[in-house]
Each structure stands twice: as structure tokens, then as C-alpha cells.
Design a protein around this motif. Structure first.
Motif, PDB file in Angstrom:
ATOM      1  N   GLY A   1       0.808  -1.228   0.000  1.00  0.00           N
ATOM      2  CA  GLY A   1       0.000   0.000   0.000  1.00  0.00           C
ATOM      3  C   GLY A   1       0.833   1.264   0.000  1.00  0.00           C
ATOM      4  N   SER A   2       2.168   1.104  -0.121  1.00  0.00           N
ATOM      5  CA  SER A   2       3.038   2.279  -0.189  1.00  0.00           C
ATOM      6  C   SER A   2       3.467   2.485  -1.642  1.00  0.00           C
ATOM      7  N   HIS A   3       3.833   3.665  -1.996  1.00  0.00           N
ATOM      8  CA  HIS A   3       4.518   3.946  -3.265  1.00  0.00           C
ATOM      9  C   HIS A   3       3.813   3.312  -4.473  1.00  0.00           C
ATOM     10  N   LEU A   4       4.494   2.363  -5.170  1.00  0.00           N
ATOM     11  CA  LEU A   4       3.880   1.813  -6.389  1.00  0.00           C
ATOM     12  C   LEU A   4       2.577   1.088  -6.077  1.00  0.00           C
TER      13      LEU A   4
ATOM     14  N   ALA B   1      -3.769  -4.647   0.358  1.00  0.00           N
ATOM     15  CA  ALA B   1      -3.414  -5.464   1.517  1.00  0.00           C
ATOM     16  C   ALA B   1      -1.915  -5.394   1.753  1.00  0.00           C
ATOM     17  N   SER B   2      -1.517  -5.233   3.004  1.00  0.00           N
ATOM     18  CA  SER B   2      -0.089  -5.187   3.335  1.00  0.00           C
ATOM     19  C   SER B   2       0.050  -5.161   4.849  1.00  0.00           C
ATOM     20  N   PRO B   3       1.300  -5.207   5.338  1.00  0.00           N
ATOM     21  CA  PRO B   3       1.461  -5.118   6.800  1.00  0.00           C
ATOM     22  C   PRO B   3       0.942  -3.792   7.363  1.00  0.00           C
ATOM     23  N   ARG B   4       1.006  -2.704   6.564  1.00  0.00           N
ATOM     24  CA  ARG B   4       0.714  -1.383   7.131  1.00  0.00           C
ATOM     25  C   ARG B   4      -0.473  -0.666   6.492  1.00  0.00           C
ATOM     26  N   HIS B   5      -1.007  -1.191   5.380  1.00  0.00           N
ATOM     27  CA  HIS B   5      -2.090  -0.480   4.691  1.00  0.00           C
ATOM     28  C   HIS B   5      -3.204  -1.445   4.303  1.00  0.00           C
ATOM     29  N   GLY B   6      -4.431  -0.961   4.375  1.00  0.00           N
ATOM     30  CA  GLY B   6      -5.588  -1.748   3.930  1.00  0.00           C
ATOM     31  C   GLY B   6      -5.801  -2.980   4.792  1.00  0.00           C
TER      32      GLY B   6
ATOM     33  N   ALA C   1       8.927 -12.096   0.828  1.00  0.00           N
ATOM     34  CA  ALA C   1       8.133 -11.063   0.157  1.00  0.00           C
ATOM     35  C   ALA C   1       8.006 -11.336  -1.342  1.00  0.00           C
ATOM     36  N   LYS C   2       9.098 -11.795  -1.969  1.00  0.00           N
ATOM     37  CA  LYS C   2       9.101 -11.874  -3.449  1.00  0.00           C
ATOM     38  C   LYS C   2       8.861 -13.277  -4.001  1.00  0.00           C
ATOM     39  N   VAL C   3       9.148 -14.307  -3.212  1.00  0.00           N
ATOM     40  CA  VAL C   3       9.111 -15.671  -3.763  1.00  0.00           C
ATOM     41  C   VAL C   3       8.151 -16.567  -2.965  1.00  0.00           C
TER      42      VAL C   3
ATOM     43  N   ASP D   1      10.705   6.736  -9.841  1.00  0.00           N
ATOM     44  CA  ASP D   1      10.448   7.785  -8.843  1.00  0.00           C
ATOM     45  C   ASP D   1       9.107   7.492  -8.168  1.00  0.00           C
ATOM     46  N   SER D   2       9.146   6.456  -7.331  1.00  0.00           N
ATOM     47  CA  SER D   2       7.906   5.990  -6.696  1.00  0.00           C
ATOM     48  C   SER D   2       7.681   6.670  -5.354  1.00  0.00           C
ATOM     49  N   GLY D   3       8.677   7.454  -4.908  1.00  0.00           N
ATOM     50  CA  GLY D   3       8.599   8.061  -3.584  1.00  0.00           C
ATOM     51  C   GLY D   3       9.517   7.362  -2.601  1.00  0.00           C
ATOM     52  N   VAL D   4      10.128   6.266  -3.058  1.00  0.00           N
ATOM     53  CA  VAL D   4      10.944   5.471  -2.157  1.00  0.00           C
ATOM     54  C   VAL D   4      12.400   5.969  -2.131  1.00  0.00           C
ATOM     55  N   TRP D   5      12.805   6.715  -3.185  1.00  0.00           N
ATOM     56  CA  TRP D   5      14.207   7.134  -3.305  1.00  0.00           C
ATOM     57  C   TRP D   5      14.391   8.594  -2.907  1.00  0.00           C
ATOM     58  N   PRO D   6      15.537   8.932  -2.273  1.00  0.00           N
ATOM     59  CA  PRO D   6      15.815  10.342  -1.962  1.00  0.00           C
ATOM     60  C   PRO D   6      16.133  11.121  -3.244  1.00  0.00           C
TER      61      PRO D   6
HETATM   62  N1  LIG Z   1      10.912   1.891  -6.959  1.00  0.00           N
HETATM   63  C1  LIG Z   1      11.881   1.389  -7.701  1.00  0.00           C
HETATM   64  O1  LIG Z   1      12.761   2.113  -8.183  1.00  0.00           O
HETATM   65  C2  LIG Z   1      11.922  -0.098  -7.997  1.00  0.00           C
HETATM   66  C3  LIG Z   1      12.948  -0.612  -8.796  1.00  0.00           C
HETATM   67  C4  LIG Z   1      12.989  -1.983  -9.076  1.00  0.00           C
HETATM   68  C5  LIG Z   1      12.006  -2.814  -8.547  1.00  0.00           C
HETATM   69  N2  LIG Z   1      11.028  -2.283  -7.753  1.00  0.00           N
HETATM   70  C6  LIG Z   1      10.043  -3.196  -7.173  1.00  0.00           C
HETATM   71  O2  LIG Z   1       8.746  -2.620  -7.248  1.00  0.00           O
HETATM   72  C7  LIG Z   1       7.978  -3.019  -6.109  1.00  0.00           C
HETATM   73  C8  LIG Z   1       7.365  -1.801  -5.436  1.00  0.00           C
HETATM   74  O3  LIG Z   1       8.376  -0.880  -5.098  1.00  0.00           O
HETATM   75  P1  LIG Z   1       8.084   0.502  -4.329  1.00  0.00           P
HETATM   76  O4  LIG Z   1       8.924   1.539  -4.955  1.00  0.00           O
HETATM   77  O5  LIG Z   1       6.603   0.740  -4.228  1.00  0.00           O
HETATM   78  O6  LIG Z   1       8.747   0.201  -2.908  1.00  0.00           O
HETATM   79  P2  LIG Z   1       8.107  -0.170  -1.481  1.00  0.00           P
HETATM   80  O7  LIG Z   1       7.224   0.901  -0.990  1.00  0.00           O
HETATM   81  O8  LIG Z   1       9.270  -0.545  -0.614  1.00  0.00           O
HETATM   82  O9  LIG Z   1       7.225  -1.458  -1.804  1.00  0.00           O
HETATM   83  C9  LIG Z   1       7.273  -2.602  -1.060  1.00  0.00           C
HETATM   84  C10 LIG Z   1       5.868  -2.982  -0.624  1.00  0.00           C
HETATM   85  O10 LIG Z   1       5.977  -4.266  -0.012  1.00  0.00           O
HETATM   86  C11 LIG Z   1       5.043  -4.332   1.017  1.00  0.00           C
HETATM   87  N3  LIG Z   1       5.521  -5.360   1.947  1.00  0.00           N
HETATM   88  C12 LIG Z   1       6.701  -5.395   2.614  1.00  0.00           C
HETATM   89  N4  LIG Z   1       6.786  -6.518   3.358  1.00  0.00           N
HETATM   90  C13 LIG Z   1       5.640  -7.205   3.130  1.00  0.00           C
HETATM   91  C14 LIG Z   1       5.133  -8.442   3.629  1.00  0.00           C
HETATM   92  N5  LIG Z   1       5.828  -9.186   4.499  1.00  0.00           N
HETATM   93  N6  LIG Z   1       3.907  -8.847   3.215  1.00  0.00           N
HETATM   94  C15 LIG Z   1       3.200  -8.098   2.347  1.00  0.00           C
HETATM   95  N7  LIG Z   1       3.628  -6.911   1.838  1.00  0.00           N
HETATM   96  C16 LIG Z   1       4.836  -6.477   2.234  1.00  0.00           C
HETATM   97  C17 LIG Z   1       5.017  -2.937   1.645  1.00  0.00           C
HETATM   98  O11 LIG Z   1       3.744  -2.756   2.233  1.00  0.00           O
HETATM   99  P3  LIG Z   1       3.287  -1.493   3.175  1.00  0.00           P
HETATM  100  O12 LIG Z   1       4.418  -0.513   3.189  1.00  0.00           O
HETATM  101  O13 LIG Z   1       2.045  -0.976   2.524  1.00  0.00           O
HETATM  102  O14 LIG Z   1       3.009  -2.108   4.512  1.00  0.00           O
HETATM  103  C18 LIG Z   1       5.261  -2.041   0.420  1.00  0.00           C
HETATM  104  O15 LIG Z   1       4.058  -1.507  -0.070  1.00  0.00           O
HETATM  105  C19 LIG Z   1       8.935  -3.798  -5.206  1.00  0.00           C
HETATM  106  O16 LIG Z   1       8.738  -5.185  -5.421  1.00  0.00           O
HETATM  107  C20 LIG Z   1      10.306  -3.386  -5.680  1.00  0.00           C
HETATM  108  O17 LIG Z   1      11.311  -4.377  -5.471  1.00  0.00           O
HETATM  109  C21 LIG Z   1      10.967  -0.955  -7.460  1.00  0.00           C
END
Ligand SMILES: NC(=O)c1ccc[n+]([C@@H]2O[C@H](COP(=O)([O-])OP(=O)(O)OC[C@H]3O[C@@H](n4cnc5c(N)ncnc54)[C@H](OP(=O)(O)O)[C@@H]3O)[C@@H](O)[C@H]2O)c1
Length: 213
Positions: free
Chosen positions: A15-18, A36-41, A91-93, A159-164
Motif C-alpha cells: 500500500g506504499s509507493h507503487l 493489503a499489506s502489513p501497514r495499509h488496507g 516477500a518476493k518468492v 520515482d515511486s517516492g521510495v528514493w531520496p
Molecule cells: N521503486 C523502484 O525504483 C523499484 C525498482 C525496481 C524494482 N522495484 C520493485 O517494485 C515493487 C514496489 O516498489 P516501491 O517503490 O513501491 O517500494 P516499497 O514501498 O518498498 O514497496 C514494497 C511494498 O511491499 C510491502 N511489503 C513489505 N513486506 C511485506 C510483507 N511481508 N507482506 C506483504 N507486503 C509487504 C510494503 O507494504 P506497506 O508498506 O504498505 O506495509 C510495500 O508496499 C517492489 O517489489 C520493488 O522491489 C521498485
């Protein structure tokens, strides 16, 4: 023409960023979105099988599943512990496998990989391994779950909001396009994976060519 997501039920894990951006994009197209996630929804922790089972029982049948879940374990190998490495794979696999096992999904699943698998860097070994595993996971699940379609989207730096900002200022230099991605670039690819009825077992690279740069 591709299918529409209007009036479909879509689970978005994360529920964060992307994840948040995708939930909003699907809702704007007329889907019923369950975030659905640990912190959202709805509470969902992919490292807890009993929790995944409870979530699946509560939600019932859905048309589409999209999981953005990630728990990166970055750093020199000497600094990484087994628990953090396992969380990254959860988380991924492992988590996607548990979702595939318990959640009733009738049409498509889309998981998130990442360009780090195709462009390994020092101190990003676990990230490369988890994202790489997603490629083989979606190929195998596409066979196992057919005719449900299973795909992955593999972003570059977005630029999903996750990077500085200081990181993003030069991150585009490491892509063929000379740019970083926008959340909408990723949302378009996810929508394609979700709606194109002839795409399964595919990894859609949406990385500005970063894996070749
Ligand atoms: N942004 C980039 O530049 C980039 C580059 C390459 C790949 N990706 C991939 O794109 C995806 C989204 O990235 P993002 O930028 O949105 O980063 P992010 O905010 O770190 O996304 C990770 C998400 O995973 C959820 N999560 C973490 N642990 C979990 C668990 N145990 N069970 C269920 N959900 C869990 C978090 O949920 P909550 O925070 O809502 O609780 C969060 O929404 C990721 O898979 C990332 O590896 C992103």
C-alpha cells in the motif's frame, strides 16, 4: 482488444509507493480494489502462511492479484543475517507461492521483479537473487495455474517516492533512456499484464534499458 478491469475485483499487495499508485489506477478504471499489506488496507504479511490463509478466506474469489511486496536485504554479505535474507525471499518468492496456494484468483496474477537481477551490483546480491527468482516463478506458475495467467513486471529505478531526491538526480544516467521511470510507466505495464488475455509467463521489463546500460 484487451479485457477491461471495470467491475473486476483486484487484490493489490503493498500500500506504499507503487502499490498505492496501482490501487488508485485500478480504482480509477472502475475496479473494486482490495489493498493489503502489513501497514495499509487489509492486514497481510506474506511471511505468515496462517495469515495469508485467513486473508484469502476473508476476501474470497478475485479476478486479479498484483503483488508489489518487497523486503530488501541490501549490504555487504558479511552484514546480512539469515533472517533478513529469508524475509526478502518471503516477500518476493515464498509469499507469491502462498498467495497462489490460498487465494482464489480466476484470471491473472502479476508479481514484481526488478532490473537488479539482470544488472547485479555489489551489495545487492540478495535483491538480484529474489528478483531473478521471480522470473522462473512466474514461468512455472503460469504452467501450474493455467489458464490463470501469471506474469511479472521488472522495473528499473522509478520515482515511486521510495528514493531520496539526491539519488534520483543522477539515477537516470544508468538507463539507456537517460531517465528514471514514473509510477504511471509501471502502472501501464501492470495493466497490460492484467488485461492482455494472450500474455502469460512473461516478464515485462520497464527499466529504461537499465539492464544493458
Ligand atoms: N521503486 C523502484 O525504483 C523499484 C525498482 C525496481 C524494482 N522495484 C520493485 O517494485 C515493487 C514496489 O516498489 P516501491 O517503490 O513501491 O517500494 P516499497 O514501498 O518498498 O514497496 C514494497 C511494498 O511491499 C510491502 N511489503 C513489505 N513486506 C511485506 C510483507 N511481508 N507482506 C506483504 N507486503 C509487504 C510494503 O507494504 P506497506 O508498506 O504498505 O506495509 C510495500 O508496499 C517492489 O517489489 C520493488 O522491489 C521498485
Amino acid at each position: 482488444m484487451s479485457d477491461s478491469v471495470q467491475n473486476t475485483r483486484v487484490v493489490v499487495v503493498g500500500g506504499s509507493h507503487l502499490g498505492r499508485h496501482l490501487s488508485e489506477s485500478f480504482a480509477a478504471l472502475g475496479a473494486e480494489v482490495i489493498t493489503a499489506s502489513p501497514r495499509h488496507g487489509e492486514h497481510l504479511d506474506l511471511s505468515d502462511e496462517a495469515g495469508v490463509e485467513r486473508f484469502a478466506a476473508k476476501i474470497g474469489e478475485v479476478d486479479h492479484l498484483v503483488s508489489t511486496a518487497a523486503m530488501p536485504a541490501n549490504g555487504p554479505l558479511g552484514d546480512l543475517g539469515a533472517e533478513g535474507i529469508r524475509r526478502a525471499f518471503d516477500a518476493k518468492v515464498v509469499g507469491p507461492l502462498l498467495l497462489a496456494k490460498h487465494l482464489r484468483v480466476t484470471r491473472s496474477m502479476t508479481f514484481f521483479s526488478g532490473f537488479a537481477a539482470w544488472r547485479p551490483q555489489r551489495h545487492r546480491t540478495v535483491m538480484a537473487a529474489t528478483n531473478g527468482a521471480v522470473k522462473f516463478l512466474v514461468e512455472a506458475l503460469a504452467v501450474e495455474l493455467a489458464p490463470v495467467r501469471v506474469n511479472a513486471v521488472s522495473p528499473g529505478i522509478v520515482d515511486s517516492g521510495v528514493w531520496p531526491p539526491e539519488f534520483l538526480a543522477t539515477a537516470g544516467d544508468r538507463a539507456l533512456t537517460g531517465t528514471v521511470g514514473r509510477p504511471d510507466d509501471i502502472a501501464q505495464a501492470v495493466l497490460y499484464a492484467v488485461t492482455n488475455p494472450f500474455v502469460t509467463g512473461a516478464v515485462l521489463h520497464v527499466d529504461g534499458g537499465a539492464r544493458f546500460a
